[in-house]
Design a protein around this motif. Structure first.
Motif, mmCIF file in Angstrom:
data_model
loop_
_atom_site.group_PDB
_atom_site.id
_atom_site.type_symbol
_atom_site.label_atom_id
_atom_site.label_comp_id
_atom_site.label_asym_id
_atom_site.label_seq_id
_atom_site.Cartn_x
_atom_site.Cartn_y
_atom_site.Cartn_z
ATOM 1 N N ALA A 41 0.841 -1.202 0.000
ATOM 2 C CA ALA A 41 0.000 0.000 0.000
ATOM 3 C C ALA A 41 0.875 1.251 0.000
ATOM 4 O O ALA A 41 0.575 2.239 -0.680
ATOM 5 N N GLY A 42 1.981 1.199 0.735
ATOM 6 C CA GLY A 42 2.924 2.320 0.737
ATOM 7 C C GLY A 42 3.544 2.538 -0.626
ATOM 8 O O GLY A 42 3.723 3.674 -1.082
ATOM 9 N N MET A 43 3.858 1.435 -1.321
ATOM 10 C CA MET A 43 4.438 1.546 -2.670
ATOM 11 C C MET A 43 3.426 2.139 -3.650
ATOM 12 O O MET A 43 3.794 2.859 -4.580
ATOM 13 N N ALA A 44 2.145 1.869 -3.432
ATOM 14 C CA ALA A 44 1.110 2.425 -4.304
ATOM 15 C C ALA A 44 0.952 3.924 -4.105
ATOM 16 O O ALA A 44 0.482 4.635 -4.999
ATOM 17 N N LEU A 45 1.346 4.434 -2.928
ATOM 18 C CA LEU A 45 1.215 5.857 -2.630
ATOM 19 C C LEU A 45 2.503 6.633 -2.873
ATOM 20 O O LEU A 45 2.478 7.850 -3.069
ATOM 21 N N ALA A 46 3.639 5.951 -2.867
ATOM 22 C CA ALA A 46 4.942 6.620 -2.897
ATOM 23 C C ALA A 46 5.179 7.510 -4.121
ATOM 24 O O ALA A 46 5.750 8.593 -3.987
ATOM 25 N N PRO A 47 4.779 7.117 -5.338
ATOM 26 C CA PRO A 47 5.108 7.944 -6.517
ATOM 27 C C PRO A 47 4.495 9.332 -6.499
ATOM 28 O O PRO A 47 4.828 10.151 -7.354
ATOM 29 N N VAL A 48 3.613 9.635 -5.547
ATOM 30 C CA VAL A 48 2.974 10.946 -5.510
ATOM 31 C C VAL A 48 3.996 12.071 -5.391
ATOM 32 O O VAL A 48 3.747 13.203 -5.811
ATOM 33 N N GLY A 49 5.167 11.768 -4.854
ATOM 34 C CA GLY A 49 6.142 12.826 -4.643
ATOM 35 C C GLY A 49 7.129 13.041 -5.767
ATOM 36 O O GLY A 49 7.876 14.022 -5.744
ATOM 37 N N LEU A 50 7.148 12.164 -6.762
ATOM 38 C CA LEU A 50 8.179 12.265 -7.797
ATOM 39 C C LEU A 50 8.062 13.570 -8.581
ATOM 40 O O LEU A 50 9.007 14.359 -8.661
ATOM 41 N N PHE A 51 6.908 13.811 -9.186
ATOM 42 C CA PHE A 51 6.712 15.053 -9.934
ATOM 43 C C PHE A 51 6.712 16.259 -9.001
ATOM 44 O O PHE A 51 7.158 17.350 -9.381
ATOM 45 N N LEU B 225 -9.030 15.196 -12.259
ATOM 46 C CA LEU B 225 -8.750 14.109 -13.196
ATOM 47 C C LEU B 225 -8.267 12.860 -12.465
ATOM 48 O O LEU B 225 -8.730 11.738 -12.746
ATOM 49 N N VAL B 226 -7.360 13.053 -11.527
ATOM 50 C CA VAL B 226 -6.817 11.927 -10.756
ATOM 51 C C VAL B 226 -7.932 11.217 -9.990
ATOM 52 O O VAL B 226 -8.030 9.981 -9.995
ATOM 53 N N LEU B 227 -8.798 11.987 -9.355
ATOM 54 C CA LEU B 227 -9.878 11.386 -8.561
ATOM 55 C C LEU B 227 -10.921 10.728 -9.468
ATOM 56 O O LEU B 227 -11.508 9.703 -9.100
ATOM 57 N N LEU C 174 -1.365 2.830 -9.544
ATOM 58 C CA LEU C 174 -0.150 3.646 -9.454
ATOM 59 C C LEU C 174 -0.213 4.891 -10.343
ATOM 60 O O LEU C 174 0.275 5.960 -9.959
ATOM 61 N N ILE C 175 -0.819 4.778 -11.528
ATOM 62 C CA ILE C 175 -0.787 5.874 -12.515
ATOM 63 C C ILE C 175 -1.410 7.174 -11.983
ATOM 64 O O ILE C 175 -0.783 8.245 -12.063
ATOM 65 N N PRO C 176 -2.636 7.153 -11.402
ATOM 66 C CA PRO C 176 -3.188 8.412 -10.875
ATOM 67 C C PRO C 176 -2.324 9.003 -9.759
ATOM 68 O O PRO C 176 -2.211 10.227 -9.635
ATOM 69 N N THR C 177 -1.715 8.131 -8.952
ATOM 70 C CA THR C 177 -0.862 8.608 -7.864
ATOM 71 C C THR C 177 0.340 9.363 -8.415
ATOM 72 O O THR C 177 0.746 10.400 -7.874
ATOM 73 N N LEU C 178 0.910 8.849 -9.486
ATOM 74 C CA LEU C 178 2.058 9.505 -10.124
ATOM 75 C C LEU C 178 1.659 10.883 -10.662
ATOM 76 O O LEU C 178 2.361 11.877 -10.446
ATOM 77 N N ILE C 179 0.514 10.952 -11.333
ATOM 78 C CA ILE C 179 0.037 12.214 -11.910
ATOM 79 C C ILE C 179 -0.259 13.236 -10.809
ATOM 80 O O ILE C 179 -0.025 14.441 -10.976
ATOM 81 N N GLN C 180 -0.758 12.761 -9.678
ATOM 82 C CA GLN C 180 -1.147 13.654 -8.586
ATOM 83 C C GLN C 180 0.030 14.497 -8.086
ATOM 84 O O GLN C 180 -0.161 15.608 -7.587
ATOM 85 N N GLY C 181 1.255 13.995 -8.233
ATOM 86 C CA GLY C 181 2.430 14.743 -7.790
ATOM 87 C C GLY C 181 2.554 16.089 -8.468
ATOM 88 O O GLY C 181 2.968 17.085 -7.854
ATOM 89 N N ALA C 182 2.199 16.141 -9.756
ATOM 90 C CA ALA C 182 2.263 17.412 -10.484
ATOM 91 C C ALA C 182 1.268 18.410 -9.903
ATOM 92 O O ALA C 182 1.566 19.606 -9.773
#
Length: 539
Positions: A330-340, A370-372, A388-396
């Protein structure tokens, strides 16, 4: 721009003689070389530890709830109690800084944070853990604004933008690491260690800070404190939060306890408004809401943060309870939010004074929506990559959310009002975030119960797919009771998944609606290229 600012020019205590014009203290000389590096490291560690604690527990809630014998819904008190206590203590930062000095207060806050973190790890019941989390939130209040203040004093004025960008990136890395670290610790060691890890980090940060900054202490003076306003603040915020957290357990207003808390919250809030608007030294300067940009900027920031934080807590709860995820996954699914967010924050910090921050915030809200909306399409068959994809986009969206809205909120205010405005906007944002968690989890359970009823109303014992499923399960060796429990689990999984989709979709529409409040503000004046941006809203 923090709640901790210079003491020069403050009004005299009530009833005292007029204060003569104060000579502004000379700005401290910038640090250099190894001292600057170690000072930046110490302040970053403390900030990192503080922000980490607001997100590290998110993926650990099911484990904490299981160990302490409570439901995961009750376990969210571990998050909301910290947030509410933190919000209450933030407005006091300015007064405490004048009383004790920025360096002394910051070091003391870090050491007390270490102590309360250690006590959280030792908690043997939910009541004990929530109590220690409240204490942890109270002592954490001054750490974020003072870390920014001390960091800015360490760098030459020309490098203020660099200092703020460093500070902003630190506060964005922590939410990325939090779920990953919290999940790994929970799965491989035990949940108390998510609090114990603060001990060595905090002691190192406190030792470095005191060693480097103790000779750069800010001036102190005794000032009156608004004890009545503070008491009313604690009373109405606490009663409202308890009402939201306990409402789903006690059947809301069918319970005398909930009615009593609602009355206390309403009366205390009304008295708080009257008192703060008439007191000479209010703990919260409510007259700031007369300023158009502050009022609508703080409203947009607070509601958006409530939606954002409520969904940040809800996603790992759904993944772990109904999708079979471990705390680590679950943590890995949330982690990419900070990349962008980490990549774009320095750019936003540099450009926010040149671009229109209203357009930047509008873009962020559209991306959040869009993410939601993408998350609202989740089913029980949704795979890890799709999550994972929406989480990654959410960082932006995060990068273009905090800094522009904070810039709008604080624009147009006189310099002497900035500390109070920063404290009040942070108070409303953090309080809204804690309440967002309570409202989101309550709505989730309510919608799940509704979907469960709809899914079961067409099932008839001994007929159709229901009968076939039961026959198949009993043929595989299950008893009828076990087969019925398995079917109920499958129905619950569908019900809670549909309910989480409802929350995501509703939040998406609310984000789009909030765009209107952004455009009720005026555009802040342009800042020449190279001037420092305000990264103060990153936390």
């Amino acid at each position: 721009m923090t709640a901790a600012s210079s003491s020069a020019g403050l009004p005299a205590p009530a009833g005292g003689p007029p204060t003569p014009p104060a000579v502004a203290p000379a700005e401290p000389t910038p640090l250099h070389g190894t001292t600057l590096l170690l000072g930046t490291l110490a302040l970053s560690l403390a900030t990192f530890m503080n922000v980490l604690d607001s997100s590290i527990a998110n993926v650990s809630i099911p484990a904490i709830a299981g160990d302490l014998g409570v439901s995961p819904g009750q376990g969210t008190w571990v998050i909301t109690s910290f947030g509410v206590a933190n919000a209450i203590s933030v407005p006091l930062t300015g007064w405490l800084t004048q009383r004790f000095g920025a360096v002394r207060l910051f070091t003391m806050s870090v050491l007390l944070f270490v102590l309360t973190s250690w006590l959280c790890g030792f908690a043997s019941s939910l009541e004990m853990l929530v109590f220690f989390r409240v204490l942890q939130g109270l002592v954490a209040g001054p750490m974020i604004p003072l870390s920014q203040t001390l960091l800015l004093s360490s760098y030459p004025r020309a490098l203020a933008g660099t200092a703020l960008a460093l500070w902003g990136v630190t506060t964005l890395v922590a939410p990325v690491v939090g779920p990953l670290l919290g999940g790994w610790i929970t799965d491989n060691i035990s949940w108390p260690w998510i609090f114990y890890i603060n001990v060595p980090v905090g002691l190192l940060a406190a030792a470095l800070t005191w060693g480097i900054y103790r000779t750069r202490e800010t001036p102190t003076r005794k000032l009156p404190i608004d004890t009545v306003g503070l008491t009313l603040l604690v009373l109405w915020v606490g009663a409202l939060q308890l009402m939201l957290d306990k409402g789903k357990e006690l059947d809301w207003f069918a319970s005398h306890e909930i009615v009593a808390m609602a009355v206390v919250a309403a009366v205390a809030f009304a008295l708080f408004l009257v008192w703060e608007l008439t007191d000479k030294h209010p703990v919260v300067d409510l007259k700031l809401f007369k300023e158009r940009n502050f009022a609508f900027g703080a409203l947009s920031l607070s509601v958006a943060y409530a939606l954002f934080f409520g969904n940040v807590v809800l996603l790992p709860l759904w993944l772990q309870q109904w999708m079979g995820y471990t705390a680590t996954s679950a943590g890995m699914a949330l982690a990419p939010v900070g990349l962008f967010a980490i990549l774009l924050t320095p750019i936003v910090g540099r450009k926010v004074g040149q671009w229109d921050p209203r357009r930047m915030a509008t873009g962020a809200f559209i991306v959040f929506a869009l993410v939601l909306w993408m998350r609202a399409q989740f089913t029980v068959q949704t795979d890890f990559v799709t999550i994972l994809i929406p989480t990654l986009i959410q960082g932006a969206a995060m990068a273009f959310f905090f800094i522009p809205l904070t810039t709008i909120t604080l624009s147009g205010l006189a310099p002497e009002r900035i500390p109070a405005a920063a404290g009040l906007s942070n108070f409303t944002r953090i309080t809204a975030g804690a309440m967002g968690v309570s409202i989101t989890t309550t709505l989730w359970e309510s919608r799940a119960a509704l979907h469960h009823a709809h899914l079961t109303e067409t099932l008839v014992q001994g007929q159709g797919v229901f009968a076939q499923t039961l026959n198949g399960l009993t043929a595989s060796g299950l008893s009828m009771e076990q087969a019925l429990a398995q079917v109920n689990r499958l129905i619950d999984q569908q019900a809670y998944t549909r309910a989480v989709d409802d929350i995501f979709l509703g939040s998406a529409f609310l984000f789009l609606t909030l765009i209107g409040t952004i455009w009720l503000t005026q555009r802040p004046p342009r800042v020449p290229a190279g001037a420092p941006g305000d990264a103060g809203g990153a936390h």
